[in-house]
Design a protein around this motif. Structure first.
Motif, PDB file in Angstrom:
ATOM      1  N   GLU A  16       0.835  -1.203   0.000  1.00 59.71           N
ATOM      2  CA  GLU A  16       0.000   0.000   0.000  1.00 59.71           C
ATOM      3  C   GLU A  16       0.872   1.258   0.000  1.00 59.71           C
ATOM      4  OE1 GLU A  16      -4.078   1.268   2.297  1.00 59.71           O
ATOM      5  OE2 GLU A  16      -2.528   0.276   3.457  1.00 59.71           O
ATOM      6  N   LEU A  17       1.872   1.305   0.888  1.00 64.08           N
ATOM      7  CA  LEU A  17       2.738   2.474   0.951  1.00 64.08           C
ATOM      8  C   LEU A  17       3.540   2.629  -0.338  1.00 64.08           C
ATOM      9  CD1 LEU A  17       3.906   4.881   2.373  1.00 64.08           C
ATOM     10  CD2 LEU A  17       5.485   3.367   3.594  1.00 64.08           C
ATOM     11  N   ARG A  18       4.009   1.522  -0.886  1.00 62.24           N
ATOM     12  CA  ARG A  18       4.759   1.602  -2.146  1.00 62.24           C
ATOM     13  C   ARG A  18       3.891   2.149  -3.268  1.00 62.24           C
ATOM     14  NH1 ARG A  18       7.794  -4.194  -1.197  1.00 62.24           N
ATOM     15  NH2 ARG A  18       9.723  -3.363  -0.259  1.00 62.24           N
ATOM     16  N   ARG A  19       2.617   1.765  -3.324  1.00 63.90           N
ATOM     17  CA  ARG A  19       1.706   2.301  -4.344  1.00 63.90           C
ATOM     18  C   ARG A  19       1.519   3.808  -4.171  1.00 63.90           C
ATOM     19  NH1 ARG A  19      -1.420  -2.349  -3.026  1.00 63.90           N
ATOM     20  NH2 ARG A  19      -2.867  -1.065  -1.832  1.00 63.90           N
ATOM     21  N   ILE A  20       1.356   4.247  -2.923  1.00 63.93           N
ATOM     22  CA  ILE A  20       1.122   5.669  -2.667  1.00 63.93           C
ATOM     23  C   ILE A  20       2.358   6.492  -2.993  1.00 63.93           C
ATOM     24  CG2 ILE A  20       0.732   7.315  -0.780  1.00 63.93           C
ATOM     25  CD1 ILE A  20      -1.236   5.226   0.381  1.00 63.93           C
ATOM     26  N   VAL A  21       3.530   5.980  -2.654  1.00 69.49           N
ATOM     27  CA  VAL A  21       4.784   6.669  -2.986  1.00 69.49           C
ATOM     28  C   VAL A  21       4.955   6.768  -4.504  1.00 69.49           C
ATOM     29  CG1 VAL A  21       7.301   6.411  -2.931  1.00 69.49           C
ATOM     30  CG2 VAL A  21       5.972   6.190  -0.828  1.00 69.49           C
ATOM     31  N   ALA A  22       4.640   5.676  -5.206  1.00 64.72           N
ATOM     32  CA  ALA A  22       4.755   5.685  -6.670  1.00 64.72           C
ATOM     33  C   ALA A  22       3.757   6.662  -7.287  1.00 64.72           C
ATOM     34  CB  ALA A  22       4.539   4.278  -7.225  1.00 64.72           C
ATOM     35  N   ALA A  23       2.521   6.668  -6.769  1.00 60.91           N
ATOM     36  CA  ALA A  23       1.496   7.557  -7.315  1.00 60.91           C
ATOM     37  C   ALA A  23       1.844   9.019  -7.083  1.00 60.91           C
ATOM     38  CB  ALA A  23       0.145   7.233  -6.679  1.00 60.91           C
ATOM     39  N   ALA A  24       2.604   9.298  -6.017  1.00 62.17           N
ATOM     40  CA  ALA A  24       3.000  10.672  -5.710  1.00 62.17           C
ATOM     41  C   ALA A  24       4.235  11.105  -6.493  1.00 62.17           C
ATOM     42  CB  ALA A  24       3.264  10.814  -4.211  1.00 62.17           C
ATOM     43  N   GLY A  25       4.800  10.188  -7.296  1.00 62.41           N
ATOM     44  CA  GLY A  25       5.971  10.529  -8.098  1.00 62.41           C
ATOM     45  C   GLY A  25       7.257  10.614  -7.309  1.00 62.41           C
ATOM     46  N   LEU A  26       7.319   9.917  -6.165  1.00 61.06           N
ATOM     47  CA  LEU A  26       8.519   9.959  -5.325  1.00 61.06           C
ATOM     48  C   LEU A  26       9.467   8.832  -5.735  1.00 61.06           C
ATOM     49  CD1 LEU A  26       6.859  10.698  -1.868  1.00 61.06           C
ATOM     50  CD2 LEU A  26       7.808  12.309  -3.505  1.00 61.06           C
ATOM     51  N   GLY A  27       9.957   8.906  -6.966  1.00 59.27           N
ATOM     52  CA  GLY A  27      10.784   7.844  -7.508  1.00 59.27           C
ATOM     53  C   GLY A  27      12.129   7.693  -6.828  1.00 59.27           C
ATOM     54  N   GLY A  28      12.550   8.702  -6.051  1.00 61.19           N
ATOM     55  CA  GLY A  28      13.841   8.636  -5.382  1.00 61.19           C
ATOM     56  C   GLY A  28      13.788   7.974  -4.018  1.00 61.19           C
ATOM     57  N   ILE A  29      12.608   7.470  -3.636  1.00 58.89           N
ATOM     58  CA  ILE A  29      12.458   6.831  -2.329  1.00 58.89           C
ATOM     59  C   ILE A  29      12.201   5.341  -2.507  1.00 58.89           C
ATOM     60  CG2 ILE A  29      10.911   6.619  -0.330  1.00 58.89           C
ATOM     61  CD1 ILE A  29      10.658   9.619  -0.272  1.00 58.89           C
ATOM     62  N   GLU A  30      12.966   4.541  -1.798  1.00 63.12           N
ATOM     63  CA  GLU A  30      12.761   3.088  -1.778  1.00 63.12           C
ATOM     64  C   GLU A  30      12.195   2.695  -0.422  1.00 63.12           C
ATOM     65  OE1 GLU A  30      15.268  -1.145  -1.905  1.00 63.12           O
ATOM     66  OE2 GLU A  30      16.333   0.777  -1.829  1.00 63.12           O
ATOM     67  N   ILE A  31      11.009   2.097  -0.422  1.00 59.89           N
ATOM     68  CA  ILE A  31      10.381   1.657   0.819  1.00 59.89           C
ATOM     69  C   ILE A  31      10.805   0.224   1.112  1.00 59.89           C
ATOM     70  CG2 ILE A  31       8.217   1.260   2.019  1.00 59.89           C
ATOM     71  CD1 ILE A  31       8.717   4.187   1.444  1.00 59.89           C
ATOM     72  N   VAL A  32      11.371   0.009   2.294  1.00 59.86           N
ATOM     73  CA  VAL A  32      11.746  -1.338   2.724  1.00 59.86           C
ATOM     74  C   VAL A  32      10.958  -1.677   3.987  1.00 59.86           C
ATOM     75  CG1 VAL A  32      14.045  -1.195   1.709  1.00 59.86           C
ATOM     76  CG2 VAL A  32      13.715  -0.519   4.093  1.00 59.86           C
TER      77      VAL A  32
END
Length: 208
Positions: A16-32
Motif C-alpha cells: 500500500e505504501l509503495r503504491r502511494i509513494v509511486a502515485a506521488a511521483g517519489l521515484g527517489g524513495i525506496e520503501i523497505v
C-alpha cells in the motif's frame, strides 16, 4: 535512492505504501520493510492513543536501523462500544494478530446491537521519525504524526477477500461494498491508512 523503513512485516501495508509513494511521483524513495533488515526487538504497544503507539514504533525503528522510519497504529473504533476496540484492535481476542478471532469476538459483542447503532470508524495514525529525532513531540521538525479516519458501519457477516483485519465487516459510508470488496486502488484513495499516508507524502518529499 533514499531508503525509508516501514516498521511493519505486513506485506499488504508495505504494498500500500509503495503504491502511494509511486502515485506521488517519489521515484527517489525506496520503501523497505522489517523483513528486509536484520531483526530487532519489537517494543510493546503500551500507548493510550494510536498516535503514541505509532511514534514509539517509529522511534524504535530509527534507533535500531539508522534509517528514516514510518510506523502506523490503526484499528476500529465502534460507537456502540464507546470507541473500543480502538488501540486494542489487533489483540482484542487476547492474542495479537489473530484477525479471525478478533473479528468473531467483535461480531459476537455486537450481535444484539440494531443496524442503526452499528456505526464506527477505522482510525490510523502514521508517524515519520528521522535519524537524530528525539524529545517530546520531536526536535527540529524531525518527527511528524498524521491521522486518518474512515467512517462506516459494522455489518453482521463477512464479505470480500481483498482486505485484512476487520475489513470484511466494515462498509464505508456512502458505499454498499465492504472494505474487503474494494480494489486496492479504491481503498488507497479512501481508507484511513491511505488518507494518513497521503498526508505524510509532503514530508517524504522533503527527504529528497
Amino acid at each position: 535512492m533514499t531508503r525509508v523503513l516501514l516498521a511493519s512485516r505486513n506485506a499488504k501495508k508495505l504494498a500500500e505504501l509503495r503504491r502511494i509513494v509511486a502515485a506521488a511521483g517519489l521515484g527517489g524513495i525506496e520503501i523497505v520493510g522489517l523483513d528486509d533488515l536484520p531483526p530487532f526487538p519489537d517494543a510493546p504497544e503500551t500507548g493510550a492513543t494510536f498516535e503514541e503507539n505509532a511514534l514509539a514504533k517509529a522511534r524504535d525503528a530509527v534507533a535500531a536501523t539508522g534509517l528514516p522510519a514510518i510506523a502506523d497504529d490503526s484499528g476500529i473504533a465502534v460507537d456502540a462500544l464507546n470507541g473500543m476496540p480502538g488501540v486494542l484492535s489487533a489483540r482484542w481476542s487476547g492474542k495479537h494478530g489473530d484477525d479471525q478471532a478478533n473479528l468473531d469476538l467483535l461480531l459476537g459483542q455486537l450481535s444484539d446491537v440494531p443496524d442503526e447503532r452499528r456505526g464506527g470508524a477505522f482510525v490510523c495514525a502514521v508517524a515519520l521519525a528521522l535519524p537524530g529525532a528525539g524529545g517530546e513531540g520531536g526536535e527540529g521538525g524531525t518527527e511528524k504524526v498524521v491521522r486518518g479516519e474512515w467512517r462506516g458501519t459494522v455489518i453482521r457477516e463477512e464479505r470480500g477477500a481483498n482486505g485484512f483485519g476487520y475489513d470484511p465487516i466494515f462498509v464505508p459510508d456512502g458505499d454498499d461494498k465492504t472494505s474487503a470488496e474494494l480494489t486496492p486502488e479504491e481503498k488507497d484513495a479512501r481508507s484511513h491508512r491511505g488518507l494518513a499516508l497521503s498526508l505524510l507524502v509532503p514530508h517524504l518529499r522533503e527527504l529528497l
